[in-house]
Design a protein around this motif. Structure first.
Motif, PDB file in Angstrom:
ATOM      1  N   MET C   1      38.770  -7.224 -46.113  1.00 32.84           N
ATOM      2  CA  MET C   1      38.421  -6.329 -47.214  1.00 32.84           C
ATOM      3  C   MET C   1      37.622  -7.103 -48.268  1.00 32.84           C
ATOM      4  O   MET C   1      38.012  -8.171 -48.700  1.00 32.84           O
ATOM      5  N   LYS C   2      36.487  -6.518 -48.676  1.00 31.16           N
ATOM      6  CA  LYS C   2      35.681  -7.182 -49.714  1.00 31.16           C
ATOM      7  C   LYS C   2      36.148  -6.762 -51.103  1.00 31.16           C
ATOM      8  O   LYS C   2      36.403  -5.585 -51.336  1.00 31.16           O
ATOM      9  N   LEU C   3      36.286  -7.710 -51.993  1.00 22.56           N
ATOM     10  CA  LEU C   3      36.741  -7.393 -53.343  1.00 22.56           C
ATOM     11  C   LEU C   3      35.699  -7.873 -54.343  1.00 22.56           C
ATOM     12  O   LEU C   3      35.108  -8.946 -54.193  1.00 22.56           O
ATOM     13  N   TRP C   4      35.437  -7.053 -55.392  1.00 25.17           N
ATOM     14  CA  TRP C   4      34.430  -7.477 -56.377  1.00 25.17           C
ATOM     15  C   TRP C   4      35.008  -8.442 -57.389  1.00 25.17           C
ATOM     16  O   TRP C   4      34.316  -9.161 -58.079  1.00 25.17           O
ATOM     17  N   ARG C   5      36.360  -8.475 -57.458  1.00 21.15           N
ATOM     18  CA  ARG C   5      36.989  -9.564 -58.206  1.00 21.15           C
ATOM     19  C   ARG C   5      38.322  -9.855 -57.551  1.00 21.15           C
ATOM     20  O   ARG C   5      38.886  -8.996 -56.872  1.00 21.15           O
ATOM     21  N   LYS C   6      38.817 -10.994 -57.743  1.00 17.25           N
ATOM     22  CA  LYS C   6      40.044 -11.390 -57.071  1.00 17.25           C
ATOM     23  C   LYS C   6      41.253 -10.941 -57.886  1.00 17.25           C
ATOM     24  O   LYS C   6      41.413 -11.341 -59.044  1.00 17.25           O
ATOM     25  N   PRO C   7      42.100 -10.034 -57.319  1.00 20.60           N
ATOM     26  CA  PRO C   7      43.287  -9.618 -58.069  1.00 20.60           C
ATOM     27  C   PRO C   7      44.196 -10.810 -58.320  1.00 20.60           C
ATOM     28  O   PRO C   7      44.279 -11.729 -57.498  1.00 20.60           O
ATOM     29  N   LEU C   8      44.871 -10.738 -59.472  1.00 15.63           N
ATOM     30  CA  LEU C   8      45.686 -11.879 -59.877  1.00 15.63           C
ATOM     31  C   LEU C   8      46.839 -12.134 -58.906  1.00 15.63           C
ATOM     32  O   LEU C   8      47.283 -13.262 -58.741  1.00 15.63           O
ATOM     33  N   ASP C   9      47.333 -11.025 -58.288  1.00 17.50           N
ATOM     34  CA  ASP C   9      48.504 -11.196 -57.425  1.00 17.50           C
ATOM     35  C   ASP C   9      48.126 -11.215 -55.947  1.00 17.50           C
ATOM     36  O   ASP C   9      48.953 -10.952 -55.097  1.00 17.50           O
ATOM     37  N   GLN C  10      46.868 -11.519 -55.675  1.00 22.77           N
ATOM     38  CA  GLN C  10      46.419 -11.405 -54.288  1.00 22.77           C
ATOM     39  C   GLN C  10      47.244 -12.276 -53.332  1.00 22.77           C
ATOM     40  O   GLN C  10      47.514 -11.886 -52.205  1.00 22.77           O
ATOM     41  N   ASP C  11      47.681 -13.420 -53.804  1.00 22.32           N
ATOM     42  CA  ASP C  11      48.431 -14.332 -52.930  1.00 22.32           C
ATOM     43  C   ASP C  11      49.800 -13.763 -52.565  1.00 22.32           C
ATOM     44  O   ASP C  11      50.340 -14.046 -51.513  1.00 22.32           O
ATOM     45  N   ARG C  12      50.336 -12.957 -53.488  1.00 18.04           N
ATOM     46  CA  ARG C  12      51.697 -12.480 -53.279  1.00 18.04           C
ATOM     47  C   ARG C  12      51.755 -11.171 -52.478  1.00 18.04           C
ATOM     48  O   ARG C  12      52.749 -10.862 -51.867  1.00 18.04           O
ATOM     49  N   VAL C  13      50.668 -10.380 -52.545  1.00 18.08           N
ATOM     50  CA  VAL C  13      50.692  -9.082 -51.871  1.00 18.08           C
ATOM     51  C   VAL C  13      50.379  -9.254 -50.388  1.00 18.08           C
ATOM     52  O   VAL C  13      49.378  -9.870 -50.027  1.00 18.08           O
ATOM     53  N   VAL C  14      51.261  -8.702 -49.594  1.00 18.97           N
ATOM     54  CA  VAL C  14      51.004  -8.731 -48.154  1.00 18.97           C
ATOM     55  C   VAL C  14      50.495  -7.354 -47.755  1.00 18.97           C
ATOM     56  O   VAL C  14      51.173  -6.347 -47.965  1.00 18.97           O
ATOM     57  N   VAL C  15      49.290  -7.263 -47.245  1.00 19.30           N
ATOM     58  CA  VAL C  15      48.769  -5.977 -46.792  1.00 19.30           C
ATOM     59  C   VAL C  15      49.529  -5.601 -45.528  1.00 19.30           C
ATOM     60  O   VAL C  15      49.551  -6.365 -44.559  1.00 19.30           O
ATOM     61  N   PRO C  16      50.166  -4.417 -45.570  1.00 19.89           N
ATOM     62  CA  PRO C  16      50.945  -4.049 -44.386  1.00 19.89           C
ATOM     63  C   PRO C  16      50.048  -3.745 -43.197  1.00 19.89           C
ATOM     64  O   PRO C  16      48.863  -3.424 -43.356  1.00 19.89           O
ATOM     65  N   HIS C  17      50.651  -3.806 -42.059  1.00 15.31           N
ATOM     66  CA  HIS C  17      49.913  -3.486 -40.848  1.00 15.31           C
ATOM     67  C   HIS C  17      50.686  -2.458 -40.046  1.00 15.31           C
ATOM     68  O   HIS C  17      51.908  -2.502 -39.971  1.00 15.31           O
ATOM     69  N   GLY C  18      49.947  -1.520 -39.486  1.00 13.80           N
ATOM     70  CA  GLY C  18      50.627  -0.441 -38.781  1.00 13.80           C
ATOM     71  C   GLY C  18      50.313  -0.419 -37.302  1.00 13.80           C
ATOM     72  O   GLY C  18      49.263  -0.899 -36.848  1.00 13.80           O
ATOM     73  N   GLU C  19      51.266   0.151 -36.584  1.00 14.36           N
ATOM     74  CA  GLU C  19      51.124   0.303 -35.146  1.00 14.36           C
ATOM     75  C   GLU C  19      51.160   1.817 -34.884  1.00 14.36           C
ATOM     76  O   GLU C  19      52.069   2.498 -35.355  1.00 14.36           O
ATOM     77  N   ILE C  20      50.175   2.326 -34.191  1.00 15.33           N
ATOM     78  CA  ILE C  20      50.040   3.781 -34.077  1.00 15.33           C
ATOM     79  C   ILE C  20      50.655   4.287 -32.779  1.00 15.33           C
ATOM     80  O   ILE C  20      50.370   3.769 -31.700  1.00 15.33           O
ATOM     81  N   HIS C  21      51.493   5.325 -32.938  1.00 14.42           N
ATOM     82  CA  HIS C  21      52.160   5.937 -31.788  1.00 14.42           C
ATOM     83  C   HIS C  21      51.630   7.341 -31.582  1.00 14.42           C
ATOM     84  O   HIS C  21      51.389   8.067 -32.548  1.00 14.42           O
ATOM     85  N   LEU C  22      51.490   7.721 -30.342  1.00 12.74           N
ATOM     86  CA  LEU C  22      50.981   9.059 -30.033  1.00 12.74           C
ATOM     87  C   LEU C  22      51.915   9.746 -29.037  1.00 12.74           C
ATOM     88  O   LEU C  22      52.337   9.145 -28.052  1.00 12.74           O
ATOM     89  N   ILE C  23      52.224  11.002 -29.337  1.00 13.51           N
ATOM     90  CA  ILE C  23      52.942  11.815 -28.347  1.00 13.51           C
ATOM     91  C   ILE C  23      51.854  12.638 -27.671  1.00 13.51           C
ATOM     92  O   ILE C  23      51.413  13.675 -28.177  1.00 13.51           O
ATOM     93  N   LEU C  24      51.435  12.123 -26.554  1.00  9.66           N
ATOM     94  CA  LEU C  24      50.184  12.539 -25.928  1.00  9.66           C
ATOM     95  C   LEU C  24      50.091  14.043 -25.697  1.00  9.66           C
ATOM     96  O   LEU C  24      49.099  14.679 -26.027  1.00  9.66           O
ATOM     97  N   GLU C  25      51.154  14.614 -25.155  1.00  5.41           N
ATOM     98  CA  GLU C  25      51.043  16.009 -24.738  1.00  5.41           C
ATOM     99  C   GLU C  25      51.144  17.011 -25.888  1.00  5.41           C
ATOM    100  O   GLU C  25      50.937  18.197 -25.709  1.00  5.41           O
ATOM    101  N   ARG C  26      51.466  16.526 -27.088  1.00  2.00           N
ATOM    102  CA  ARG C  26      51.469  17.452 -28.228  1.00  2.00           C
ATOM    103  C   ARG C  26      50.071  17.593 -28.825  1.00  2.00           C
ATOM    104  O   ARG C  26      49.802  18.528 -29.563  1.00  2.00           O
TER     105      ARG C  26
END
Lengths: 278, 399, 84
Positions: C1-26
């Motif tokens: 992610m590109k940021l135009w300024r560095k947030p002060l808490d950038q080191d502490r914030v962990v960007v979450p990551h998601g895993e996508i599930h699909l119920i195919l036949e629905r």
């Protein structure tokens, strides 16, 4: 074939399944219909509300939206056309512990059930009404209805609608509803929040959701496919909380004012009846 | 009045008031109604009395809403009723059907007035008897009771609540203006002497396997109500045992409709109540119901004094119809005389059951009053004469 | 992610990551999830499910931040995200 989809995990169950009648899925609603999204928002709101789910009752009328009661794993009543609100009134008065929610369409609630709607609002009956407005009668294949914008085409207004539509939030506010909000089906987070607020409200609360009917209304009015229709409603909407709902008329292709219009407190029917009798 | 707010003792009250008091004795704690002559007094009495016994009265915006609210209250676990007259009865036909297909116990009182349409609001009629049977669309069976005095209106209102619970169906009390507005002695027995048929509840705890429309052997399913944890789904669509819509399954439709009909038809012996007066051995039997059974008493007595063998068969239960008894009598009597305040409704049923074995003579009244006893007497005498002089049977009756 | 300024808490914030599930036949292939994913994680596949609809698939798995918008928008209760 499933394993060929890239980077997806194939599942059998959804986190909302406990609130759904899984044996009835998939639902009957067309691909791209806003109703499924509205139902998802409703379930999500229920998951965030701290309610005894055994005491939550859904009452629906007839029509596409009327099928909502049948997909939720709650006590559900699928009543006659237009009569969801008086049926819900009986349920609530018969057992005031119940949290009674009416989920129905614009045709059901505003045309055949219009009289019941205004009187329940007038009494400040402790009900939440979720009115999904798709501007036409979808179940019977797209006829003109009480909310169809003037000039809009439908199968029974093939030359353009010659009637003025109801402005649902204005009607609700004018007749006494204590909570009135309107969103489009794409405002999922805001809609979810409004549903939580509405269900927490003591008194008659109304949430109107503008929802695409790509199969009929969208096609008659050349609004493109479901996605385009959904996008158009969203793009045309302007969030204006606390606005006078009298100004929230919807015209064909015009802007759609959304937001929380009314949020006030006044005694409910049950409060006043209890007071009067004592 | 007892401590619990329920009346007991001898009272001089009108039929409508007796009906309301009976409902309260029967455990009715919800009334949804709309004012209409000549049933208004029931609503007025309920509005005053229900709060005294912890019940709820609500005046709805119309009769459609009234019966919808009654159905809702029943599903909330209450014994519930509404009362109306012809025009309101017409409006209730839609949700009467919902009550039947969803098997919702409730009581609907029709204080009949003369119709059609607005007709004669303050005067008696019996013109809604076939509407009671067939007024809502589709095939079904219905229970309808017809009282002929304020006391009987009291007794039958209680019975109506019990039948509604016993068979899980709306029950109609088909009274009329004359009975509703007639003031007479009404005895209200002590509460403990009044029989209550309790709502049939599921014997299993809530679970995935629970089937809300799985009937007991007598065809009636136990009833879980809203808020009890069973997560029921109730629909006016054709539904399976789970309560789920099965709108294109002809087999589900057949099973459902047959059960709805059979749970009443197969229990006719329990439901049908008849009062017979010298019917055995009679040449002529007067078949009447409601106020007309009362007006028929005098001509029957006069005819007997003239030496004619006349019986009086009062249909206390009009629907389901007393088919068996009429069929039985048809081979024993020469004719049935049917006085009713309409132009021929129950007479058609009598004629159908008589199957040509006995004559059926209608004594009609267009409405707005009761029969002149002489009209009924004239009909009795006319058919009695046929019996003695068979050759005149085919000639036109003298006027 | 590109940021135009560095947030002060950038080191502490962990960007979450998601895993996508699909119920195919629905899935009814409405494309709402693909269109409105704020991180453009999803794309339509060329395959069919049993009902003949094209389900979505994950084009850019690394981008998902588990916001859950796809699950809220899905009219079919067919897709959801698990934060990993």
């Amino acid at each position: 074939m499933a394993e060929e989809l890239t980077n997806l995990l194939i599942s059998e169950h959804h986190p909302m399944d406990s609130l759904l009648r899984q044996d009835r899925l998939p639902h009957i609603w067309c691909s791209g219909c806003g109703l499924g999204t509205v139902l998802t928002c409703f379930v999500s709101a229920l998951q965030k509300l701290e309610l005894d789910l055994n005491k939550v009752v859904i009452v629906s009328g007839i029509g596409c939206t009327g099928r909502a009661a049948g997909y939720l794993n709650l006590d559900g009543f699928h009543t006659t056309h237009g009569r969801a609100i008086p049926f819900a009134t009986g349920l609530k008065l018969g057992n005031p512990e119940l949290k009674v929610v009416v989920i129905s369409g614009d045709g059901d609630l505003m045309a055949i059930g219009g009289n019941h709607f205004i009187h329940a609002a007038r009494r400040n009956m402790d009900l939440t009404v979720l009115c999904v407005n798709n501007f036409n009668y979808g179940m019977t294949s797209g006829q003109v209805g009480p909310t169809t914008p003037t000039d809009a085409r439908t199968s029974t207004s093939p030359y353009g609608n010659a009637e003025h539509p109801f402005n649902v939030p204005y009607l609700a506010a004018a007749t006494g509803a204590t909570y009135v909000a309107r969103w489009t089906a794409l405002h999922v987070r805001r809609l979810e929040r409004s549903l939580i607020e509405a269900m927490n409200k003591r008194g008659f609360s109304l949430v109107e959701v503008i929802s695409p009917c790509p199969t009929y209304y969208g096609r008659w009015n050349k609004m493109g496919d479901a996605l385009e229709q959904m996008k158009q409603y969203h793009d045309h909407s302007i969030i204006r909380h606390r606005t006078d709902p009298a100004e929230a008329d919807i015209s064909l292709g015009g802007e759609i004012i959304v937001g929380r219009f009314v949020d006030e407190d006044k005694p409910t029917f049950c409060d006043l009846q209890r007071e009067a009798v004592q | 009045m007892n401590d619990n707010g329920i009346l007991q003792g001898d009272f001089f009250i009108d039929g409508d008031t007796a009906c309301a008091e009976a409902a309260i004795c029967a455990g009715c704690r919800f009334f949804g109604g709309y004012p209409i002559t000549p049933a208004t007094e029931i609503a007025e009495r309920m509005a005053r009395r229900l709060p005294q016994v912890g019940g709820t009265y609500i005046q709805m915006e119309d009769e459609i809403a009234s019966i919808a609210a009654v159905l809702g209250a029943s599903w909330a676990g209450q014994r519930a009723m509404t009362a109306t007259s012809g025009p309101g009865f017409s409006l209730m036909m839609e949700n009467l059907g919902l009550g039947i297909i969803t098997e919702t116990p409730c009581v609907l009182v029709n204080v009949q007035r003369a119709g059609p349409s607005t007709g004669m609001p303050t005067l008696a009629g019996q013109g809604d008897m076939m509407q009671a049977r067939w007024g809502s669309h589709g095939p079904y069976e219905i229970i309808a009771l017809a009282p002929s005095s304020p006391q009987e209106l009291f007794d039958l209102t209680i019975r109506a609540f019990n039948l509604a619970e016993r068979y899980r169906t709306p029950v109609l009390v088909m009274t009329d203006e004359a009975v509703g507005h007639m003031t007479e002695r009404v005895v209200i027995p002590p509460s403990e002497e009044i029989k209550h048929y309790p709502r049939r509840k599921p014997q299993v705890p809530p679970s995935d396997g629970y089937l809300p429309y799985n009937p007991d052997p007598d065809g009636v399913p136990p009833m879980a109500c809203a808020g009890e944890g069973y997560r029921i789904h109730v629909t006016g669509l054709t539904h399976n045992e789970k309560g789920y819509p099965a709108t294109v399954s002809v087999e589900t439709q057949r099973k459902l409709v047959e059960r709805l009909i059979r749970k009443i038809r197969d229990n006719r012996d329990d439901i049908v109540e008849l009062h017979e007066d010298q019917v055995q051995g009679a040449d002529v039997v007067v078949v009447a119901y409601g106020i007309s059974a009362r007006t028929a008493a005098r001509p029957v007595r006069v005819a007997r004094e003239m030496g004619l063998k006349v019986g009086l068969l009062k249909l206390v239960t009009v629907w389901p119809f007393a088919e068996n008894r009429i069929q039985e009598l048809a081979s024993q009597v020469k004719a049935f005389v049917v006085p009713e305040i309409n132009m021929g409704q129950i007479a058609l049923e009598v004629e159908r059951c008589a199957g040509g074995k006995a004559q059926t003579i209608l004594v009609p009244h267009a409405g707005g009053g009761l029969h002149d006893p002489d009209d009924v007497l004239e009909a009795i005498m006319r058919v009695s004469r046929w019996n003695r002089e068979p050759e005149t049977q085919n000639s036109k009756p003298e006027t | 992610m590109k940021l135009w300024r560095k947030p002060l808490d950038q080191d502490r914030v962990v960007v979450p990551h998601g895993e996508i599930h699909l119920i195919l036949e629905r899935c009814k292939g409405c494309q709402l999830c693909v269109t409105y994913c704020p991180r453009s994680v999803l794309e339509m596949s060329n395959l069919f499910n049993a009902k003949g609809y094209h389900p979505p698939q994950v084009g850019f798995p690394g981008r998902c931040v588990a916001c859950g918008l796809c699950a809220m928008l899905c009219p079919e209760f067919a897709i959801y995200v698990v934060e990993v």
